[in-house]
Design a protein around this motif. Structure first.
Motif, PDB file in Angstrom:
ATOM      1  N   ALA A  17       0.837  -1.254  -0.078  1.00 19.08           N
ATOM      2  CA  ALA A  17       0.057   0.082  -0.226  1.00 19.08           C
ATOM      3  C   ALA A  17       0.874   1.224   0.022  1.00 19.08           C
ATOM      4  N   VAL A  18       0.294   2.369  -0.455  1.00 23.33           N
ATOM      5  CA  VAL A  18       1.103   3.537  -0.647  1.00 23.33           C
ATOM      6  C   VAL A  18       0.334   4.710  -0.038  1.00 23.33           C
ATOM      7  N   GLY A  19       1.032   5.585   0.691  1.00 21.48           N
ATOM      8  CA  GLY A  19       0.497   6.847   1.151  1.00 21.48           C
ATOM      9  C   GLY A  19       0.122   7.927   0.002  1.00 21.48           C
ATOM     10  N   ASP A  20       0.201   9.138   0.515  1.00 23.25           N
ATOM     11  CA  ASP A  20      -0.226  10.251  -0.554  1.00 23.25           C
ATOM     12  C   ASP A  20       0.526  11.428   0.050  1.00 23.25           C
ATOM     13  N   THR A  21       0.586  12.432  -0.855  1.00 25.82           N
ATOM     14  CA  THR A  21       1.357  13.635  -0.456  1.00 25.82           C
ATOM     15  C   THR A  21       0.475  14.895  -1.200  1.00 25.82           C
ATOM     16  N   VAL A  22       0.206  15.964  -0.531  1.00 24.84           N
ATOM     17  CA  VAL A  22      -0.477  16.955  -1.252  1.00 24.84           C
ATOM     18  C   VAL A  22       0.187  18.411  -1.058  1.00 24.84           C
ATOM     19  N   LEU A  23      -0.027  19.353  -1.999  1.00 23.18           N
ATOM     20  CA  LEU A  23       0.942  20.494  -1.832  1.00 23.18           C
ATOM     21  C   LEU A  23       0.078  21.502  -0.798  1.00 23.18           C
ATOM     22  N   CYS A  24      -1.206  21.373  -0.324  1.00 27.49           N
ATOM     23  CA  CYS A  24      -1.839  22.334   0.307  1.00 27.49           C
ATOM     24  C   CYS A  24      -2.879  21.650   1.419  1.00 27.49           C
ATOM     25  N   ALA A  25      -3.052  22.057   2.483  1.00 30.38           N
ATOM     26  CA  ALA A  25      -3.887  21.738   3.349  1.00 30.38           C
ATOM     27  C   ALA A  25      -5.186  21.635   2.884  1.00 30.38           C
ATOM     28  N   ASN A  26      -6.166  20.559   3.486  1.00 32.80           N
ATOM     29  CA  ASN A  26      -7.573  20.546   3.024  1.00 32.80           C
ATOM     30  C   ASN A  26      -7.571  20.029   1.595  1.00 32.80           C
ATOM     31  N   GLU A  27      -6.487  19.709   1.061  1.00 31.84           N
ATOM     32  CA  GLU A  27      -6.879  19.006  -0.373  1.00 31.84           C
ATOM     33  C   GLU A  27      -6.750  17.486  -0.111  1.00 31.84           C
ATOM     34  N   THR A  28      -7.549  16.771  -1.177  1.00 36.05           N
ATOM     35  CA  THR A  28      -7.894  15.383  -0.981  1.00 36.05           C
ATOM     36  C   THR A  28      -6.831  14.460  -1.005  1.00 36.05           C
ATOM     37  N   LEU A  29      -6.543  13.748  -0.242  1.00 31.18           N
ATOM     38  CA  LEU A  29      -5.388  12.592  -0.411  1.00 31.18           C
ATOM     39  C   LEU A  29      -6.072  11.230  -0.596  1.00 31.18           C
ATOM     40  N   VAL A  30      -5.265  10.415  -1.542  1.00 30.12           N
ATOM     41  CA  VAL A  30      -6.009   9.153  -1.688  1.00 30.12           C
ATOM     42  C   VAL A  30      -4.779   8.103  -1.174  1.00 30.12           C
ATOM     43  N   LEU A  31      -5.287   7.187  -0.200  1.00 24.23           N
ATOM     44  CA  LEU A  31      -4.599   6.223   0.305  1.00 24.23           C
ATOM     45  C   LEU A  31      -5.148   5.062  -0.343  1.00 24.23           C
ATOM     46  N   THR A  32      -3.852   4.116  -0.975  1.00 20.44           N
ATOM     47  CA  THR A  32      -4.171   3.047  -1.878  1.00 20.44           C
ATOM     48  C   THR A  32      -3.680   1.710  -1.303  1.00 20.44           C
ATOM     49  N   VAL A  33      -4.427   0.729  -1.173  1.00 20.54           N
ATOM     50  CA  VAL A  33      -3.801  -0.652  -1.093  1.00 20.54           C
ATOM     51  C   VAL A  33      -3.655  -1.333  -2.678  1.00 20.54           C
ATOM     52  N   LEU A  34      -2.179  -1.346  -3.003  1.00 16.81           N
ATOM     53  CA  LEU A  34      -2.062  -1.571  -4.571  1.00 16.81           C
ATOM     54  C   LEU A  34      -2.285  -3.143  -4.674  1.00 16.81           C
ATOM     55  N   SER A  54     -16.840   4.698   2.094  1.00 20.47           N
ATOM     56  CA  SER A  54     -16.759   3.455   2.632  1.00 20.47           C
ATOM     57  C   SER A  54     -15.464   3.326   2.861  1.00 20.47           C
ATOM     58  N   SER A  55     -15.140   2.723   4.207  1.00 18.30           N
ATOM     59  CA  SER A  55     -13.877   2.272   4.583  1.00 18.30           C
ATOM     60  C   SER A  55     -13.606   0.966   4.344  1.00 18.30           C
ATOM     61  N   ASN A  56     -14.543   0.016   3.616  1.00 23.71           N
ATOM     62  CA  ASN A  56     -14.214  -1.509   3.158  1.00 23.71           C
ATOM     63  C   ASN A  56     -13.847  -1.343   1.709  1.00 23.71           C
ATOM     64  N   GLU A  57     -12.848  -0.694   1.438  1.00 22.35           N
ATOM     65  CA  GLU A  57     -12.270  -0.501   0.086  1.00 22.35           C
ATOM     66  C   GLU A  57     -11.003  -0.194  -0.016  1.00 22.35           C
ATOM     67  N   PRO A  58     -10.286  -0.794  -1.075  1.00 26.13           N
ATOM     68  CA  PRO A  58      -8.796  -0.749  -1.011  1.00 26.13           C
ATOM     69  C   PRO A  58      -8.430   0.783  -1.233  1.00 26.13           C
ATOM     70  N   THR A  59      -9.040   1.655  -1.355  1.00 31.54           N
ATOM     71  CA  THR A  59      -8.514   2.979  -1.318  1.00 31.54           C
ATOM     72  C   THR A  59      -9.254   3.826  -0.152  1.00 31.54           C
ATOM     73  N   LEU A  60      -8.756   4.916   0.034  1.00 29.87           N
ATOM     74  CA  LEU A  60      -9.418   5.602   1.209  1.00 29.87           C
ATOM     75  C   LEU A  60      -8.980   7.385   0.764  1.00 29.87           C
TER      76      LEU A  60
END
Length: 340
Positions: A17-34, A54-60
């Motif tokens: 799985a991988v995390g995510d990085t954004v430029l600005c606060a309050n932007e949407t990040l996508v955490l993914t189980v690859l 939904s939290s029962n998905e491979p992405t959040l």
């Protein structure tokens, strides 16, 4: 008989799985189980803390104001679990710093370049000058009064910083007060700000130049209208200009009511007296209405004679027609008394 069914051990459950990085606060990040391997299949997902959807998905999907950690747990149908922790990162930026040009003082009508320098923040700056425009530099044109112009800088993350610049304006105004004292005689007065210390130049429109006089009087010798110009330079070097248009003189015509043709050289003839008369006719009648004298020229005047002979003292009727500059054609009657 009986059948014995046995199961072997399942492969270890593992995930990537991988995390995510954004430029600005309050932007949407996508955490993914690859990917998930091993275990008994039919995987379920649980995210802590929960995000959006939904939290029962491979992405959040998550929205954060600062860095945070999220854990995802994968469970197969046999109850085997595996988990990992992912980072949700908001990039750090240096504080947004605005440097505004120095306050300045200028002359009315002068153009000034307004500028700022910006450091820090997330970049992509939007620069807005209150009542002037956007960008840097922008051009501001001085009016007659001082002002303070505000500036706002916003980066791509919506962070704003404000500043201002004071723009003072030297006084520099000139106005001509024109007064007609006579038909071609004028007085011109300079009303200025500042009131003193200025260099003044008058151009009276007929070739006459007058320097450094607050009030000027002048007699025009022609019959034209003239543009009068006033140029002022203040002690600070600011320039102001004003102008006024004079009115051309008017034709005048006057008839005396008495004349004395006795040869003494004083009031010996009768006729119209005036200036700027373009058309003229004078008829003088005797008591019976006969024409005794006529003229189409102001310089041709009645000497009190008819056919070379002196007429008697008395009151004589006359009629005249005249037209001149700013004088429409008109006709009038009158009486003149002859006394020797």
């Amino acid at each position: 008989g009986s059948v014995v069914v046995s199961t072997g051990p399942t492969p270890p459950l593992s995930l990537v799985a991988v995390g995510d990085t954004v430029l600005c606060a309050n932007e949407t990040l996508v955490l993914t189980v690859l990917s998930v391997t091993g275990g008994g299949g039919a995987y379920g997902y649980a995210w802590t803390p929960a995000g959006t959807g939904s939290s029962n998905e491979p992405t959040l999907e998550v929205s954060i104001v600062d860095d945070a950690l999220y854990t995802v747990t994968v469970t197969d149908e046999c109850g085997n679990t595996a988990d990992t922790t992912l980072s949700a990162v908001v990039l750090d930026h240096d504080p947004l710093v605005l440097t505004v040009m120095n306050d300045t003082i200028v002359c009315p009508g002068e153009e000034v370049q307004l500028w700022v320098t910006v450091e820090g923040g997330a970049g992509g700056y939007q620069i807005s000058w209150q009542g002037v425009g956007s960008g840097s530099p922008v051009t501001w044109t001085a009016g007659s009064s001082s002002t303070v112009v505000g500036v706002t800088v916003t980066d791509v993350c919506g962070i704003t910083v404000e500043g201002s610049v004071a723009l003072d304006v030297y006084p520099a105004s000139a106005q001509i007060e024109a007064t007609q004292l006579g038909d071609s005689y004028w007085s011109f007065t300079a009303e200025t700000d500042p009131a003193t210390g200025n260099d003044l130049e008058w151009d009276l429109g007929d070739g006459t130049i007058v320097l450094d006089q607050t009030t000027v009087t002048h007699t025009y010798t022609d019959v034209e209208a003239h543009w009068v110009l006033l140029y002022m330079v203040t002690p600070e070097g600011c320039v102001a200009v004003d102008s006024v248009l004079t009115e051309p003189p008017s034709a005048t015509l006057y008839f005396p009511n008495t004349f004395t043709p006795n040869g003494d050289g004083i009031n010996d003839s009768f006729g119209g007296e005036g200036r700027l008369v373009e058309e003229y006719e004078l008829l003088i009648f005797d008591r019976w209405g006969r024409i005794m004298f006529e003229s189409q020229d102001l310089s041709v005047r009645w000497d009190g004679r008819m056919d070379g002979e002196e007429v008697m003292d008395g009151v004589y009727q006359y009629r005249y027609k005249a037209k001149g500059l700013k004088m429409p054609l008109h006709q009038k009657f009158g009486h003149v008394t002859l006394l020797r």
